[in-house]
Scaffold this motif. Structure first.
Motif, short mmCIF file in Angstrom:
data_model
loop_
_atom_site.label_atom_id
_atom_site.label_comp_id
_atom_site.label_asym_id
_atom_site.label_seq_id
_atom_site.Cartn_x
_atom_site.Cartn_y
_atom_site.Cartn_z
N VAL A 128 29.58 28.17 26.93
CA VAL A 128 28.32 28.88 26.72
C VAL A 128 27.52 28.11 25.67
CG1 VAL A 128 27.22 30.99 25.88
CG2 VAL A 128 29.25 31.13 27.35
N ILE A 129 26.27 27.82 25.98
CA ILE A 129 25.38 27.09 25.07
C ILE A 129 24.17 27.97 24.79
CG2 ILE A 129 23.95 25.04 24.75
CD1 ILE A 129 25.76 23.61 26.80
N ASP A 130 24.01 28.39 23.54
CA ASP A 130 22.85 29.21 23.19
C ASP A 130 21.79 28.32 22.54
OD1 ASP A 130 21.14 31.35 22.73
OD2 ASP A 130 21.99 31.69 20.72
N CYS A 131 20.65 28.20 23.21
CA CYS A 131 19.54 27.38 22.71
C CYS A 131 18.48 28.21 22.00
CB CYS A 131 18.90 26.60 23.86
SG CYS A 131 20.02 25.41 24.64
N SER A 132 18.72 29.49 21.83
CA SER A 132 17.78 30.37 21.15
C SER A 132 17.79 30.09 19.64
CB SER A 132 18.15 31.84 21.38
OG SER A 132 18.53 32.07 22.72
N PHE A 153 31.89 27.46 22.91
CA PHE A 153 30.55 27.89 22.54
C PHE A 153 29.88 26.84 21.67
CE2 PHE A 153 27.69 29.91 19.42
CZ PHE A 153 26.72 30.39 20.30
N LEU A 154 28.61 26.58 21.95
CA LEU A 154 27.79 25.71 21.13
C LEU A 154 26.49 26.43 20.79
CD1 LEU A 154 28.09 22.33 23.11
CD2 LEU A 154 29.32 22.93 21.01
N GLY A 175 25.74 23.03 16.81
CA GLY A 175 26.89 23.48 16.06
C GLY A 175 28.03 23.85 17.00
N GLY A 176 29.26 23.62 16.56
CA GLY A 176 30.43 23.91 17.39
C GLY A 176 31.40 22.74 17.31
#
Length: 448
Positions: A128-132, A153-154, A175-176
């Motif tokens: 899962v990559i959160d770009c928010s 997760f990143l 980050g991650g």
């Protein structure tokens, strides 16, 4: 004799290492099962940034599943070959990578951890990559929840706004675990031109908030400079050329300078999102007990912009706050504006004037006279009346009821008479709020 403390510590360390080994093994097995085929990707959130990011993934040959709360935003991407999902959980099924690009912490948490969230569709080995742009605490919470499901997760917020999202030249701050980034580098390369690893989970979010603190401050510096030259009667476009060629240049000047001078406030990155990021950054500096006076000042000005109803416009629409304060549009010469006003025809808007005069110490008399509004000058009104008034006399001006304007106080600073027994008075206004001035200008403009 056995040392139970040492044994407990060794057991805990063994468990932690075993969990990481199992997690890594599951990820490798999942990826091996997928073979060398291109990753399948879900994109959740198809707003200003998410939609072009998904489009660039499709153009790069990835299989893409999309989800957005407003389903109609999926239509164009579906026509390009994407598949639409009905929930974040459904979008997360049978893909390798899930990308979220959403507006704030609450929306991200709901999309990932909510009742129909990503967590209910993922399985071990996915990423899962959160770009928010969210709080680092939110990134850490999501990372921890997914770790328990053997899902990587990143936190990978971006900079570049809409033009870079369209062009596929976003900058990612990540980050991650660096190994997880390396495995997913082709995904980032399809959407961006620079990928920077910042550290453990939450590091990308810290970097983005620090970055956007500078964006907000730089934007206000640009607007203030343009306001100064506009009020001085200088050419704002020429001044902008000086900025772009000199030490004051910035990405904000390059991206927003022309938009401000041209009064193009179409949204590339909204004012309300800029304010949201500044407030998140303020939370961080408060927790660090670190003074941040420029951040606090910028937050205050953008809050004023939001209260003016500018939230859904581009962040450079904050220039309208400065325009209210100086009663002039940025890019319009004060000299040419005065000439334009001087050329207006008589307006003939009827007014009532309350005139108060001192009779003796501690007492005064008052009366109401008729007048006609002739024009609006930069600092006051020009009024025609047959009643003689003296310079420096104060009057209360009552506008027609249809104007929906409160009474305002004016001081007579200029008196001119003609041979017909009428007088023209220049009245300097006092205590007129910027909003009321704009409403007055609009009312007068409609009566020209």
């Amino acid at each position: 004799m056995l040392n139970l403390t040492v044994l407990s510590l060794e057991y805990f360390t063994f468990q932690r290492k075993s969990k990481c080994v199992i997690h890594s093994h599951l990820a490798k097995c999942y990826n091996k099962g997928r073979g060398d085929s291109m990753k399948r990707i879900a994109v959740i959130g198809l707003g200003t940034m998410g939609k072009p990011m998904a489009a660039n993934l499709l153009k790069s040959g990835f299989e893409v599943v999309v989800y957005n709360r407003s389903a109609e935003k999926s239509a164009e991407l579906v026509s390009m070959g994407a598949r639409a999902a009905s929930t974040p959980a459904e979008a997360a099924q049978d893909v390798d990578v899930i990308i979220t690009m959403l507006s704030n912490d609450a929306v991200v948490l709901e999309a990932v951890l909510g009742d129909n969230g990503v967590v209910h569709g993922v399985r071990a080995g996915q990423t899962v990559i959160d770009c928010s742009t969210v709080s680092p605490d939110t990134s850490k919470r999501i990372g921890s929840e997914l770790l328990g499901r053997a899902v990587d997760f990143l936190d990978a917020p971006v900079t570049g706004s809409k033009p870079a999202a369209d062009a596929g030249t976003l900058v990612f701050m990540i980050g991650g675990e660096e190994a997880v980034l390396d495995r997913n580098r082709p995904v980032f390369e399809a959407m961006g031109s620079k990928i920077l690893y910042m550290g453990p989970t939450g590091s990308g979010s810290y970097a983005k908030l620090a970055h956007n603190t500078m964006v907000g401050i730089n934007a206000l510096g640009l607007v203030e400079g343009l306001s100064i030259v506009t009020k001085a009667g200088l050419d704002a476009e020429q001044f902008l050329q000086i900025v772009l060629a000199g030490s004051a240049n910035s990405k904000q000047a390059e991206l927003k300078g022309g938009k401000i001078v041209g009064r193009d406030f179409s949204n590339q990155f909204s004012l309300q999102l800029m304010l949201k990021d500044l407030l998140l950054a303020s939370d961080v500096t408060n927790r660090f007990q670190m003074p941040s006076p420029m951040l606090k000042a910028a937050s205050g000005v953008f809050q004023m912009g939001l209260s003016k109803g500018l939230g859904e416009l581009d962040l450079c629409a904050v220039a309208q706050c400065y325009e209210d304060w100086m009663n002039l549009q940025i890019g319009k010469s004060a000299v040419s504006e005065e000439r334009r006003r001087a050329s207006r025809i008589q307006l003939n808007i009827p007014l009532h004037l309350s005139v108060h005069q001192w009779e003796q110490e501690g007492a005064f008399m008052g009366q109401t006279i008729q007048g006609t509004l002739y024009d609006l000058s930069e600092n006051g009104l020009q009024i025609i009346s047959e009643f003689p008034l003296a310079q420096d006399m104060f009057v209360v001006i009552h506008f027609p009821q249809e104007a929906s304007l409160p009474p305002v106080t004016g001081r007579v600073i200029r008196v001119e008479s003609d041979n017909n027994g009428t007088f023209r008075y220049g009245c300097l206004l006092s205590g007129l709020a910027p909003f009321d001035r704009l409403q007055l200008e609009a009312y007068i403009s409609n009566h020209q």
